[in-house]
Design a protein around this motif. Structure first.
Motif, PDB file in Angstrom:
ATOM      1  N   SER A  20     -12.912 -21.243 -18.050  1.00 37.31           N
ATOM      2  CA  SER A  20     -13.726 -22.235 -17.334  1.00 37.31           C
ATOM      3  C   SER A  20     -15.028 -21.596 -16.856  1.00 37.31           C
ATOM      4  N   VAL A  21     -15.009 -20.312 -16.497  1.00 35.84           N
ATOM      5  CA  VAL A  21     -16.228 -19.623 -16.065  1.00 35.84           C
ATOM      6  C   VAL A  21     -17.237 -19.609 -17.207  1.00 35.84           C
ATOM      7  N   HIS A  22     -16.761 -19.331 -18.411  1.00 31.15           N
ATOM      8  CA  HIS A  22     -17.639 -19.310 -19.587  1.00 31.15           C
ATOM      9  C   HIS A  22     -18.236 -20.706 -19.835  1.00 31.15           C
ATOM     10  N   ILE A  23     -17.411 -21.727 -19.710  1.00 26.23           N
ATOM     11  CA  ILE A  23     -17.877 -23.102 -19.938  1.00 26.23           C
ATOM     12  C   ILE A  23     -18.939 -23.482 -18.915  1.00 26.23           C
ATOM     13  N   PHE A  24     -18.679 -23.200 -17.627  1.00 23.70           N
ATOM     14  CA  PHE A  24     -19.666 -23.538 -16.606  1.00 23.70           C
ATOM     15  C   PHE A  24     -20.944 -22.741 -16.790  1.00 23.70           C
ATOM     16  N   SER A  25     -20.819 -21.504 -17.245  1.00 23.12           N
ATOM     17  CA  SER A  25     -21.996 -20.685 -17.522  1.00 23.12           C
ATOM     18  C   SER A  25     -22.834 -21.319 -18.633  1.00 23.12           C
ATOM     19  N   MET A  26     -22.155 -21.781 -19.700  1.00 25.38           N
ATOM     20  CA  MET A  26     -22.879 -22.444 -20.800  1.00 25.38           C
ATOM     21  C   MET A  26     -23.548 -23.729 -20.329  1.00 25.38           C
ATOM     22  N   LEU A  27     -22.832 -24.516 -19.506  1.00 27.85           N
ATOM     23  CA  LEU A  27     -23.411 -25.762 -19.000  1.00 27.85           C
ATOM     24  C   LEU A  27     -24.612 -25.479 -18.099  1.00 27.85           C
ATOM     25  N   LEU A  28     -24.529 -24.434 -17.290  1.00 29.59           N
ATOM     26  CA  LEU A  28     -25.640 -24.067 -16.433  1.00 29.59           C
ATOM     27  C   LEU A  28     -26.847 -23.648 -17.274  1.00 29.59           C
ATOM     28  N   GLN A  29     -26.615 -22.851 -18.324  1.00 31.25           N
ATOM     29  CA  GLN A  29     -27.695 -22.448 -19.220  1.00 31.25           C
ATOM     30  C   GLN A  29     -28.330 -23.670 -19.872  1.00 31.25           C
ATOM     31  N   PHE A  30     -27.494 -24.626 -20.304  1.00 28.11           N
ATOM     32  CA  PHE A  30     -28.003 -25.846 -20.916  1.00 28.11           C
ATOM     33  C   PHE A  30     -28.874 -26.629 -19.932  1.00 28.11           C
ATOM     34  N   CYS A  31     -28.373 -26.789 -18.697  1.00 27.84           N
ATOM     35  CA  CYS A  31     -29.134 -27.545 -17.687  1.00 27.84           C
ATOM     36  C   CYS A  31     -30.470 -26.876 -17.386  1.00 27.84           C
ATOM     37  N   ARG A  32     -30.471 -25.544 -17.300  1.00 28.33           N
ATOM     38  CA  ARG A  32     -31.728 -24.826 -17.041  1.00 28.33           C
ATOM     39  C   ARG A  32     -32.696 -24.973 -18.209  1.00 28.33           C
ATOM     40  N   ALA A  33     -32.177 -24.890 -19.449  1.00 31.26           N
ATOM     41  CA  ALA A  33     -33.033 -25.052 -20.630  1.00 31.26           C
ATOM     42  C   ALA A  33     -33.586 -26.467 -20.690  1.00 31.26           C
ATOM     43  N   MET A  34     -32.757 -27.455 -20.372  1.00 31.64           N
ATOM     44  CA  MET A  34     -33.194 -28.855 -20.377  1.00 31.64           C
ATOM     45  C   MET A  34     -34.276 -29.073 -19.319  1.00 31.64           C
ATOM     46  N   ASP A  35     -34.079 -28.516 -18.134  1.00 37.78           N
ATOM     47  CA  ASP A  35     -35.052 -28.643 -17.048  1.00 37.78           C
ATOM     48  C   ASP A  35     -36.371 -27.972 -17.440  1.00 37.78           C
ATOM     49  N   SER A  36     -36.278 -26.812 -18.046  1.00 38.64           N
ATOM     50  CA  SER A  36     -37.467 -26.081 -18.489  1.00 38.64           C
ATOM     51  C   SER A  36     -38.226 -26.877 -19.551  1.00 38.64           C
ATOM     52  N   ALA A  37     -37.480 -27.439 -20.510  1.00 36.55           N
ATOM     53  CA  ALA A  37     -38.106 -28.234 -21.575  1.00 36.55           C
ATOM     54  C   ALA A  37     -38.757 -29.490 -20.996  1.00 36.55           C
ATOM     55  N   ARG A  38     -38.082 -30.134 -20.027  1.00 42.66           N
ATOM     56  CA  ARG A  38     -38.653 -31.338 -19.405  1.00 42.66           C
ATOM     57  C   ARG A  38     -39.951 -30.998 -18.694  1.00 42.66           C
ATOM     58  N   LYS A  39     -39.948 -29.888 -17.938  1.00 42.61           N
ATOM     59  CA  LYS A  39     -41.153 -29.486 -17.212  1.00 42.61           C
ATOM     60  C   LYS A  39     -42.299 -29.171 -18.182  1.00 42.61           C
ATOM     61  N   ALA A  40     -41.991 -28.484 -19.277  1.00 41.09           N
ATOM     62  CA  ALA A  40     -43.019 -28.153 -20.272  1.00 41.09           C
ATOM     63  C   ALA A  40     -43.583 -29.430 -20.897  1.00 41.09           C
ATOM     64  N   TYR A  41     -42.710 -30.377 -21.219  1.00 35.73           N
ATOM     65  CA  TYR A  41     -43.156 -31.650 -21.786  1.00 35.73           C
ATOM     66  C   TYR A  41     -44.041 -32.390 -20.790  1.00 35.73           C
ATOM     67  N   GLU A  42     -43.613 -32.439 -19.530  1.00 37.44           N
ATOM     68  CA  GLU A  42     -44.364 -33.173 -18.515  1.00 37.44           C
ATOM     69  C   GLU A  42     -45.721 -32.527 -18.238  1.00 37.44           C
ATOM     70  N   ARG A  43     -45.833 -31.204 -18.368  1.00 34.89           N
ATOM     71  CA  ARG A  43     -47.134 -30.541 -18.188  1.00 34.89           C
ATOM     72  C   ARG A  43     -48.121 -31.018 -19.264  1.00 34.89           C
ATOM     73  N   LYS A  44     -47.640 -31.230 -20.468  1.00 26.59           N
ATOM     74  CA  LYS A  44     -48.506 -31.657 -21.571  1.00 26.59           C
ATOM     75  C   LYS A  44     -48.718 -33.160 -21.612  1.00 26.59           C
ATOM     76  N   ASN A  45     -47.678 -33.928 -21.316  1.00 27.99           N
ATOM     77  CA  ASN A  45     -47.711 -35.372 -21.571  1.00 27.99           C
ATOM     78  C   ASN A  45     -47.587 -36.260 -20.335  1.00 27.99           C
ATOM     79  N   GLY A  46     -47.427 -35.687 -19.184  1.00 29.66           N
ATOM     80  CA  GLY A  46     -47.233 -36.502 -17.977  1.00 29.66           C
ATOM     81  C   GLY A  46     -45.753 -36.712 -17.700  1.00 29.66           C
ATOM     82  N   LYS A  47     -45.503 -37.241 -16.544  1.00 26.46           N
ATOM     83  CA  LYS A  47     -44.128 -37.409 -16.072  1.00 26.46           C
ATOM     84  C   LYS A  47     -43.334 -38.359 -16.958  1.00 26.46           C
ATOM     85  N   ILE A  48     -42.097 -37.976 -17.234  1.00 27.73           N
ATOM     86  CA  ILE A  48     -41.192 -38.816 -18.023  1.00 27.73           C
ATOM     87  C   ILE A  48     -40.638 -39.892 -17.101  1.00 27.73           C
ATOM     88  N   PRO A  49     -40.785 -41.162 -17.499  1.00 30.12           N
ATOM     89  CA  PRO A  49     -40.209 -42.223 -16.651  1.00 30.12           C
ATOM     90  C   PRO A  49     -38.682 -42.172 -16.711  1.00 30.12           C
TER      91      PRO A  49
END
Length: 124
Positions: free
Chosen positions: A82-111
């Protein structure tokens, strides 16, 4: 004298002839306090056992769900903790957040869609 007086040695009752042994009432009070403590402790321990059993059930359910999630993502259920699974989910959430922020810097806020709230009808 009360319990504190008994502890400090001042709990002996004075009678006509001087000091006497502690009064029977004081002994009864101590017995009653001990019994209240024992009863409270017993109740606490019973509740603690119930909560520990519920926690064990919740942990077992979490482990089962983590195993199912691991299988869903193609991982070995038996070797994926379960520790490995939560670690993977945390990595995914951080990558998703990073990608969203990068997209929003270029294209504006995602509705983001608004969450619908169910209205409760109050009858008067």
């Amino acid at each position: 004298g009360g319990l504190l007086a008994d502890i400090s040695g001042g709990g002996r009752a004075r009678r006509r002839g001087g000091l006497s042994a502690p009064a029977g009432l004081q002994g009864d009070t101590l017995k009653a306090e001990r019994e209240m403590f024992r009863t409270g402790l017993k109740t606490f321990l019973e509740r603690a056992k119930e909560r520990a059993a519920l926690t064990d059930i919740a942990v077992d359910e979490m482990i089962t769900r983590c195993g199912d999630l691991a299988e869903y993502f193609g991982e070995e259920k038996a070797t994926c903790s379960s520790v490995h699974i939560f670690s993977m989910l945390l990595q995914f959430c951080r990558a998703m957040d990073s990608a969203r922020k990068a997209y929003e810097r270029k294209n504006g806020k995602i509705p983001m869609p608004l969450k619908h709230r169910r209205r409760r009808h109050h009858h008067h």
